[in-house]
Write a protein that holds these residues in place. Structure first.
Motif, PDB file in Angstrom:
ATOM      1  N   LEU A  27       0.821  -1.214   0.000  1.00 31.18           N
ATOM      2  CA  LEU A  27       0.000   0.000   0.000  1.00 31.18           C
ATOM      3  C   LEU A  27       0.855   1.264   0.000  1.00 31.18           C
ATOM      4  CD1 LEU A  27      -2.590   1.604   0.191  1.00 31.18           C
ATOM      5  CD2 LEU A  27      -2.615   1.168   2.666  1.00 31.18           C
ATOM      6  N   ALA A  28       1.841   1.330   0.876  1.00 32.05           N
ATOM      7  CA  ALA A  28       2.636   2.560   0.997  1.00 32.05           C
ATOM      8  C   ALA A  28       3.373   2.903  -0.298  1.00 32.05           C
ATOM      9  CB  ALA A  28       3.608   2.451   2.169  1.00 32.05           C
ATOM     10  N   ALA A  44      -8.621   1.697   0.092  1.00 27.84           N
ATOM     11  CA  ALA A  44      -7.772   0.508   0.128  1.00 27.84           C
ATOM     12  C   ALA A  44      -8.491  -0.572   0.927  1.00 27.84           C
ATOM     13  CB  ALA A  44      -6.418   0.821   0.754  1.00 27.84           C
ATOM     14  N   GLU A  45      -8.543  -1.771   0.373  1.00 27.37           N
ATOM     15  CA  GLU A  45      -9.218  -2.883   1.033  1.00 27.37           C
ATOM     16  C   GLU A  45      -8.325  -4.121   1.008  1.00 27.37           C
ATOM     17  OE1 GLU A  45     -13.129  -3.634  -0.474  1.00 27.37           O
ATOM     18  OE2 GLU A  45     -13.678  -1.501  -0.529  1.00 27.37           O
ATOM     19  N   THR A  70      -4.764  -4.142  -8.102  1.00 27.19           N
ATOM     20  CA  THR A  70      -4.856  -5.308  -7.227  1.00 27.19           C
ATOM     21  C   THR A  70      -3.454  -5.817  -6.926  1.00 27.19           C
ATOM     22  OG1 THR A  70      -4.975  -6.998  -8.966  1.00 27.19           O
ATOM     23  CG2 THR A  70      -7.037  -5.933  -8.317  1.00 27.19           C
ATOM     24  N   SER A  71      -3.331  -6.488  -5.798  1.00 25.67           N
ATOM     25  CA  SER A  71      -2.043  -7.024  -5.354  1.00 25.67           C
ATOM     26  C   SER A  71      -2.252  -8.417  -4.800  1.00 25.67           C
ATOM     27  CB  SER A  71      -1.448  -6.109  -4.276  1.00 25.67           C
ATOM     28  OG  SER A  71      -0.404  -6.748  -3.570  1.00 25.67           O
ATOM     29  N   GLY A  72      -1.536  -9.396  -5.383  1.00 26.80           N
ATOM     30  CA  GLY A  72      -1.582 -10.746  -4.829  1.00 26.80           C
ATOM     31  C   GLY A  72      -2.340 -11.736  -5.696  1.00 26.80           C
ATOM     32  N   GLY A  73      -2.030 -13.006  -5.483  1.00 23.82           N
ATOM     33  CA  GLY A  73      -2.820 -14.077  -6.073  1.00 23.82           C
ATOM     34  C   GLY A  73      -2.705 -14.242  -7.565  1.00 23.82           C
ATOM     35  N   VAL A  74      -1.488 -14.124  -8.130  1.00 21.01           N
ATOM     36  CA  VAL A  74      -1.333 -14.314  -9.574  1.00 21.01           C
ATOM     37  C   VAL A  74      -0.371 -15.461  -9.887  1.00 21.01           C
ATOM     38  CG1 VAL A  74      -1.914 -11.938 -10.167  1.00 21.01           C
ATOM     39  CG2 VAL A  74       0.464 -12.515  -9.661  1.00 21.01           C
ATOM     40  N   GLY A  75      -0.131 -16.324  -8.928  1.00 28.44           N
ATOM     41  CA  GLY A  75       0.783 -17.453  -9.129  1.00 28.44           C
ATOM     42  C   GLY A  75       0.067 -18.724  -9.529  1.00 28.44           C
TER      43      GLY A  75
END
Length: 246
Positions: A27-28, A44-45, A70-75
């Motif tokens: 986030l930062a 931000a959630e 979005t951030s995360g969960g692309v593996g």
């Protein structure tokens, strides 16, 4: 040519963030990047790895803001559900992108497996956005930028974001550094906030700083208006209360 975007939202995805197993660290750097571009991050959630929940949130945040990251969960594992969730939010299928297949094969060589090839899956119709010095393109669906969760890779991908979007005007920040406690500034601050509604004014106490007690910030896009708000508060204080003007 960069797309002009006024507002943005951030969605961090992962059970590990909500359980405390992993500390959210994206986030930062995103907020700082967006601010440097003149884009206001408004929301931000953090949500769990649940496709229906994520799809609803993505549709909502995408519609309400000019940009959603979005951030995360692309593996390749079972809990990497971001691609499926973005696809569902826009009523699309998940497809395997040939350009990404080639990149996967170049990266992993003879070790390439079906699991590795999941890195090549994207929502149907997604654009692949590129930037110099960033080898792997970023999938973008409408205004949704799909970034990885690993902080080092996330920060690298922000270079791509900077190449493609910008805000309408750069943000400007001024500050008064004061020896007065925050509670003693309330009446003066209330008056200044009311008199300068277009300026975002923040008050930040420094309880254990030997140099000052409160830092007041003035944010906006109009330098003259920001300076006017700062000078308004400054005039309401005794000169001895002011440590610095930034």
């Amino acid at each position: 040519m960069s797309t002009v975007v006024e507002t943005a939202a951030f969605l961090a995805i992962g059970n590990e963030l909500l359980s405390g197993k992993v500390i959210e660290a994206n986030l930062a750097p995103l907020a700082k990047t967006l601010r440097s571009l003149g884009i206001q991050l408004q929301a931000a959630e953090i949500l769990m790895d649940d496709v229906p929940t994520l799809a609803r949130a993505i549709a909502r945040l995408s519609a309400a803001h000019g940009l959603l990251v979005t951030s995360g969960g692309v593996g390749p594992t079972h809990d990497d559900v971001t691609i499926e969730a973005v696809a569902r939010a826009f009523g699309r299928k998940v497809v395997r992108e040939p350009t990404l297949v080639e990149l996967v094969q170049q990266t992993f060589g003879d070790k390439t497996s079906d699991a590795h090839l999941r890195f090549a899956d994207i929502p149907e119709g997604a654009e692949l956005r590129r930037a110099p010095d960033v080898s792997w393109p970023t999938p973008v669906v409408d205004n949704v930028w799909i970034l990885p969760g690993v902080p080092e890779v996330f920060r690298m991908k922000l270079a791509t974001l900077r190449s493609w979007v910008k805000g309408p005007k750069p943000f400007i920040t001024r500050a008064l550094v004061l020896l007065r406690d925050e509670v003693d500034l309330k009446d003066a601050l209330d008056a200044v906030v009311a008199a300068h509604p277009d300026i975002s004014i923040g008050s930040y106490p420094a309880l254990f700083n030997p140099r000052y007690r409160t830092r007041i910030t003035f944010d906006g896009t109009d330098d003259a208006a920001i300076q006017a708000a700062l000078e308004d508060l400054r005039a309401r204080l005794e000169p001895s209360a002011i440590v610095d003007v930034e």
